[in-house]
Design a protein around this motif. Structure first.
Motif, short mmCIF file in Angstrom:
data_model
loop_
_atom_site.label_atom_id
_atom_site.label_comp_id
_atom_site.label_asym_id
_atom_site.label_seq_id
_atom_site.Cartn_x
_atom_site.Cartn_y
_atom_site.Cartn_z
N ILE A 45 0.84 -1.20 0.00
CA ILE A 45 0.00 0.00 0.00
C ILE A 45 0.88 1.25 0.00
CG2 ILE A 45 -1.71 1.29 1.33
CD1 ILE A 45 -2.82 -1.49 2.20
N GLY A 46 2.03 1.17 0.67
CA GLY A 46 2.98 2.27 0.64
C GLY A 46 3.48 2.57 -0.76
N ALA A 47 3.61 1.53 -1.59
CA ALA A 47 4.02 1.74 -2.98
C ALA A 47 2.96 2.54 -3.73
CB ALA A 47 4.26 0.40 -3.66
N VAL A 48 1.69 2.24 -3.47
CA VAL A 48 0.59 3.00 -4.08
C VAL A 48 0.65 4.45 -3.60
CG1 VAL A 48 -1.92 3.25 -4.22
CG2 VAL A 48 -0.88 0.98 -4.34
N PHE A 49 0.87 4.64 -2.31
CA PHE A 49 0.98 5.98 -1.73
C PHE A 49 2.09 6.77 -2.41
CE2 PHE A 49 2.79 8.76 1.58
CZ PHE A 49 1.68 9.53 1.87
N HIS A 50 3.24 6.14 -2.60
CA HIS A 50 4.36 6.83 -3.24
C HIS A 50 4.08 7.11 -4.71
CE1 HIS A 50 7.26 7.29 -0.02
NE2 HIS A 50 6.85 6.12 0.42
N LEU A 55 3.01 11.07 -8.85
CA LEU A 55 2.13 11.63 -9.90
C LEU A 55 1.61 13.01 -9.53
CD1 LEU A 55 0.13 8.40 -10.78
CD2 LEU A 55 1.99 9.46 -12.09
N TYR A 56 1.47 13.25 -8.23
CA TYR A 56 1.03 14.53 -7.68
C TYR A 56 -0.17 15.11 -8.44
CZ TYR A 56 1.76 18.65 -4.77
OH TYR A 56 1.63 19.63 -3.85
N PRO A 57 -1.31 14.43 -8.36
CA PRO A 57 -2.49 14.91 -9.10
C PRO A 57 -2.96 16.27 -8.57
CG PRO A 57 -3.12 13.19 -7.57
CD PRO A 57 -1.62 13.28 -7.53
N GLN A 99 -2.36 21.22 -0.72
CA GLN A 99 -2.86 19.86 -0.89
C GLN A 99 -2.81 19.09 0.44
OE1 GLN A 99 -0.58 17.14 -3.47
NE2 GLN A 99 -2.47 16.93 -4.66
N ASP A 100 -1.78 19.33 1.22
CA ASP A 100 -1.65 18.62 2.49
C ASP A 100 -2.69 19.06 3.52
OD1 ASP A 100 0.43 17.16 1.49
OD2 ASP A 100 2.00 18.41 2.36
#
Length: 185
Positions: A45-50, A55-57, A99-100
């Motif tokens: 899941i961390g890979a998805v997060f990274h 990609l920084y949508p 964004q944060d």
């Protein structure tokens, strides 16, 4: 179709358990295996997060809406803020809703913790309630940060960087621990 897939998954799981000798494991070995499976899921899941971070949508429309709601809320309580794009401003100061500020990382962390430690489909109601609590807490975080900064009680950096960032992490962990201890199926 779904039943056939479930049967194949269960058969694969049983074959894997037989292959590693799971039935012969001691209680300590089973707990270590469960912890390693949890950590493996968190890494995936961390890979998805990274990937999302890479990609920084663009979340500008959501940031603008959040800034507008926050401005209206603050003005309801007597402030005289104006809202322009992602900015909340008055005569002397301005605050940018980045964004944060949306709390998405906390929501993703909570979802990751739940997905790594149980069946999310069976716990969608609690996932939704937990995410709603995080959204509410995040809104409270932004409003109180602006209020305390405007009042001059504590500097913006201390409020934002330390108090609220860590307390939002505490809310995520508390919501997950409550679910894990009492409601997990």
């Amino acid at each position: 179709m779904r039943d056939r897939l479930r049967e194949k998954l269960e058969a694969s799981r049983d074959q894997f358990r037989e292959f590693i000798g799971f039935d012969e494991f001691s209680e300590k070995q089973r707990k270590i295996l469960e912890a390693n499976i949890f950590l493996g899921k968190m890494l995936a899941i961390g890979a998805v997060f990274h990937a999302v971070l890479f990609l920084y949508p663009s979340t500008v429309p959501v940031q603008e809406a959040f800034a507008g709601v926050t401005t209206s809320f603050m003005n309801f309580f007597g402030y005289d803020f104006s809202h322009y794009s992602v900015y909340i401003m008055d005569a002397g100061t301005g605050y940018e809703i980045t964004q944060d500020c949306l709390g998405w990382k906390s929501m993703m962390a909570f979802t990751a913790l739940m997905a790594s430690s149980g069946r999310v489909r069976k716990n969608l109601r609690y996932l939704g309630l937990g995410l709603l609590a995080i959204v509410f807490t995040n809104f409270l975080r932004v409003v109180t940060t602006i209020h305390l900064s405007e009042a001059g009680i504590i500097s913006f950096e201390i409020i934002h960087g330390f108090l609220w960032r860590w307390s939002l992490t505490g809310v995520v962990l508390a919501a997950w621990m409550i679910w894990f201890t009492y409601y997990r199926e």
